[in-house]
Design a protein around this motif. Structure first.
Motif, short mmCIF file in Angstrom:
data_model
loop_
_atom_site.label_atom_id
_atom_site.label_comp_id
_atom_site.label_asym_id
_atom_site.label_seq_id
_atom_site.Cartn_x
_atom_site.Cartn_y
_atom_site.Cartn_z
N ILE A 68 32.19 37.27 77.84
CA ILE A 68 30.92 38.04 77.46
C ILE A 68 30.16 38.28 78.90
O ILE A 68 29.66 37.26 79.24
CB ILE A 68 30.08 37.37 76.34
CG1 ILE A 68 30.88 37.40 75.22
CG2 ILE A 68 28.78 38.50 76.26
CD1 ILE A 68 31.65 38.59 74.89
N LEU A 69 30.04 39.22 79.44
CA LEU A 69 29.60 39.49 80.69
C LEU A 69 28.16 40.08 80.88
O LEU A 69 27.89 40.86 79.95
CB LEU A 69 30.25 40.52 81.56
CG LEU A 69 31.82 40.12 81.87
CD1 LEU A 69 32.64 41.32 82.48
CD2 LEU A 69 32.21 38.81 82.35
N THR A 70 27.08 39.54 81.56
CA THR A 70 26.04 40.18 81.54
C THR A 70 26.15 41.51 82.36
O THR A 70 27.13 41.86 82.92
CB THR A 70 25.04 39.35 82.67
OG1 THR A 70 25.57 39.20 83.85
CG2 THR A 70 25.01 37.82 82.15
N SER A 102 32.04 42.72 75.96
CA SER A 102 30.45 42.81 76.58
C SER A 102 29.72 43.89 75.96
O SER A 102 28.68 43.83 75.54
CB SER A 102 30.32 42.76 77.81
OG SER A 102 31.22 41.58 78.70
N ARG A 107 26.54 43.42 73.69
CA ARG A 107 25.36 44.30 74.12
C ARG A 107 24.69 45.12 72.97
O ARG A 107 23.28 44.90 72.80
CB ARG A 107 25.64 45.25 75.32
CG ARG A 107 24.53 45.79 76.00
CD ARG A 107 24.92 46.74 77.02
NE ARG A 107 25.95 46.28 77.87
CZ ARG A 107 27.20 46.76 78.13
NH1 ARG A 107 27.49 47.89 77.52
NH2 ARG A 107 28.20 46.31 78.94
#
Length: 442
Positions: free
Chosen positions: A231-233, A379, A383
């Motif tokens: 899970i990327l910012t 992600s 989001r």
């Protein structure tokens, strides 16, 4: 046999002990019987039958030695009930063999898989407009056609044939790859059954169903279960996009679409120029081919930055042309050298992630050695959850089900609900009780 067969009491050891040496029968059906042959040193069982399909002469096969001592199961000796069950199996198998031979070439797992591969390859060739091999062909060739299961005859196939094949799959094979292979095999066998119902037993459908029953493995088109490190910012997604642009402009546009929409590669590669609707601020993502009866596209809102990034891919091109293209290279004859050979659409994910794909370079430039392309989809879904979008909307935007979202992303759903609940908290206890003013009483 039905008119002339004389039956004798041979169902118990006591009854058989009273018979003289010779042969005695009990009918199994109109054209089959189990026979007991009594000799000086004991008795034996054998089956005699005639096939319903060819009307040929009677056939005979041994069943086993008889237990003439008592009617209890004994190692190596058969009671009447045991011998009868085995005789029925022998007769049924022989008749199935005869029927299969009378109806044409014997159907095997290999023939079913070969026909399925031909169908899948033809479909992929039509879509690509060039000669290609389907993923199903690679999986089935590697894991089915090279196994003993390939030579099993369909009319004689048992659940144990399928479960044994499944257990023998390599341990190193990922769970999702195992399930895809099982799904392909199941589709091949069911298609063969549907095309040959007249010559196959109806029970084959249940054998396929239970022998290849899906285990508790979730496989959202190859999705790896969402882990925290996938899970990327937004900042990390930006780093990946910048790295992709430094590698190649075609790869850059592909990664931008994957990141902005959270779509699967198999969907993005089917987008056309018309799917970029700049005036409406959205991309139309073709529906996945998972499930039956699905068609159309899913509208996904995107920002101006994404639309600007795709502008070079749409300017001066026809609406029906593939949106995302890449440069194809061919080897120079007689040299260890490659040269451009024209632009072609993206076709398989391996063109991005394979040994010669650009993803390895992206990981290096982004300093993210373990990041996978599917992290962009993970992600995007998280989001939407963190933005407190309804789960049904998140599922619709990503062309999946609410159940899949809840199973794979339950942790982030719980976090989002906790934040919503926290926002509803109000102060109930006054800070200073001395300031409490008693309300007037009626």
């Amino acid at each position: 046999m039905a008119k002339t067969l004389k039956e004798y009491p041979i169902t118990t050891a006591s009854a058989r002990s009273k018979l003289e040496p010779g042969e005695y029968a009990r009918r199994l059906d109109a054209d089959a019987a189990i026979w007991y042959r009594r000799g000086k040193r004991g008795g034996v069982w054998f089956a005699r039958w005639r096939n319903h399909y060819d009307g040929a002469a009677y056939k005979q096969a041994p069943v086993g030695p008889a237990n003439d001592i008592n009617d209890k199961p004994t190692d190596g000796l058969l009671t009447y009930l045991q011998a009868e069950a085995l005789a029925r199996q022998i007769v049924n198998k022989a008749r199935a063999e005869a029927k299969s031979a009378a109806d044409g070439p014997t159907l095997t797992v290999r023939l079913a898989v070969d026909a399925y591969i031909a169908t899948r390859d033809a479909r992929e060739i039509r879509r690509a407009g060039r000669t290609v091999r389907s993923d199903a062909a690679r999986r089935l060739s590697r894991h089915v056609l090279s196994s003993p299961l390939a030579d099993v005859k369909l009319h004689a196939m048992k659940e144990s044939d399928l479960t044994g094949w499944r257990a023998a799959l390599p341990d190193a094979l990922k769970a999702t790859a195992v399930q895809r292979t099982i799904n392909d095999l199941k589709a091949a066998l069911n298609a063969c059954y549907d095309a040959n119902r007249a010559k196959l037993d109806p029970s084959l459908r249940d054998i396929i169903k239970h022998g290849l029953k899906a285990e508790s493995v979730d496989d959202d088109a190859g999705v790896q279960i969402a882990r925290s490190n996938q899970i990327l910012t937004d900042a990390q997604v930006g780093v990946i996009i910048a790295a992709a642009r430094a590698v190649d402009e075609d790869v850059y546009r592909l990664v931008v679409v994957l990141a902005a929409t959270g779509a699967r590669f198999s969907q993005v590669m089917r987008m056309t120029v018309a799917d970029v609707q700049r005036d409406k601020g959205r991309l139309m993502i073709p529906s996945s081919r998972k499930g039956k009866g699905k068609s159309g596209s899913v509208p996904v809102p995107v920002g101006k930055d994404v639309l600007d990034a795709l502008l070079p891919a749409t300017t001066g091109r026809s609406n029906d042309e593939p949106l995302l293209m890449r440069e194809r290279y061919e080897r120079v004859p007689g040299k260890i050298e490659w040269r451009p050979a024209g632009r072609v659409p993206w076709w398989t994910a391996s063109e991005l992630t394979g040994p010669s794909g650009a993803w390895k370079d992206i990981k290096v430039k982004a300093s993210m050695p373990t990041v996978i392309p599917y992290a962009l989809r993970h992600s995007s879904i998280v989001r939407g959850i963190r933005a407190n979008l309804p789960i049904r909307l998140v599922a619709a935007l990503h062309d999946t089900s609410v159940q899949m979202i809840e199973r794979h992303y339950g942790r982030w759903i719980a976090d989002g609900l906790e934040n919503l609940a926290a926002a509803a908290v109000v102060t109930l206890i006054p800070a200073d009780e001395s300031n409490v003013v008693e309300l007037g009483r009626r």
